[in-house]
Design an enzyme around this catalytic site. Sequence first.
Site, PDB file in Angstrom:
ATOM      1  N   ASP A 130       0.815  -1.213   0.000  1.00  0.00           N
ATOM      2  CA  ASP A 130       0.000   0.000   0.000  1.00  0.00           C
ATOM      3  C   ASP A 130       0.853   1.270   0.000  1.00  0.00           C
ATOM      4  OD1 ASP A 130      -2.436   1.329  -0.035  1.00  0.00           O
ATOM      5  OD2 ASP A 130      -2.590   1.412   2.134  1.00  0.00           O
ATOM      6  N   CYS A 184     -20.479 -14.268  -3.641  1.00  0.00           N
ATOM      7  CA  CYS A 184     -21.434 -13.396  -2.956  1.00  0.00           C
ATOM      8  C   CYS A 184     -22.884 -13.687  -3.334  1.00  0.00           C
ATOM      9  CB  CYS A 184     -21.116 -11.924  -3.238  1.00  0.00           C
ATOM     10  SG  CYS A 184     -19.602 -11.354  -2.442  1.00  0.00           S
ATOM     11  N   CYS A 187     -26.260 -12.351  -1.555  1.00  0.00           N
ATOM     12  CA  CYS A 187     -25.967 -11.944  -0.180  1.00  0.00           C
ATOM     13  C   CYS A 187     -25.574 -10.471  -0.124  1.00  0.00           C
ATOM     14  CB  CYS A 187     -24.824 -12.795   0.374  1.00  0.00           C
ATOM     15  SG  CYS A 187     -24.306 -12.316   2.044  1.00  0.00           S
ATOM     16  N   CYS A 190     -22.585  -7.815   4.162  1.00  0.00           N
ATOM     17  CA  CYS A 190     -21.561  -6.810   4.423  1.00  0.00           C
ATOM     18  C   CYS A 190     -22.108  -5.400   4.222  1.00  0.00           C
ATOM     19  CB  CYS A 190     -20.337  -7.034   3.535  1.00  0.00           C
ATOM     20  SG  CYS A 190     -20.628  -6.854   1.760  1.00  0.00           S
ATOM     21  N   CYS A 194     -22.442  -2.636   7.465  1.00  0.00           N
ATOM     22  CA  CYS A 194     -21.461  -1.550   7.435  1.00  0.00           C
ATOM     23  C   CYS A 194     -21.782  -0.527   8.525  1.00  0.00           C
ATOM     24  CB  CYS A 194     -21.444  -0.879   6.067  1.00  0.00           C
ATOM     25  SG  CYS A 194     -20.267   0.497   5.988  1.00  0.00           S
TER      26      CYS A 194
END
Length: 199
Positions: A130, A184, A187, A190, A194
């Site tokens: 990163d 996924c 679904c 998430c 959040c």
Amino acid sequence: MSALAERVRALGIALGFDRVGFAPAAPSERNAFLREWLARGYGGEMAYLARRCEERIDPRRLVPGARTLIAVSLRYAGEPPAELGPEGCRISRYALGDDYHEVLGERLRAFECAIEALVDAPVALRSYVDTGPVLERSAAARAGLGWIGKHTLLIDRELGSYLFLGVVITDLALPPDAEEPDHCGSCRACLDACPTSAF
């Protein structure tokens, strides 16, 4: 899978990474989206993304002769704090421990040294956590470490998505791992979970 690839993977696991995978260093469709994304202004104030866009799309520009991306993941532990931070701010789990740039950076440098010793020949190696023009999440998905979920994070079927990611670009020719399909479906757990309703 080649014997060299398996030995490189074993070195990474021995150094404490949870997963090690391989992907071609050549550009992919997954990376090429960046040009359009930037053109639409989605980069906002992150002007640094445009400055080295072509290197992000094609890692071979960073390491001449690069053939393989070695992607690694490391699960970060810890539960979210029981209380909110100052002024009700939420703090991400990854920020609760040591700086992940240092944690992964140190291990990746050790990984590079171990690979050089294993190969016992000149080899080009350059790692990123990163901190440079590398799309680590894309590399990890291409290397079979997981798939990119609706929340935009890499998901490992066993480890989840609380993962630090790093990449070593090398001129070693290591056979690519199969990409993990998207699991996924319909679904949206998430998205619904959040804590900041960012989606």
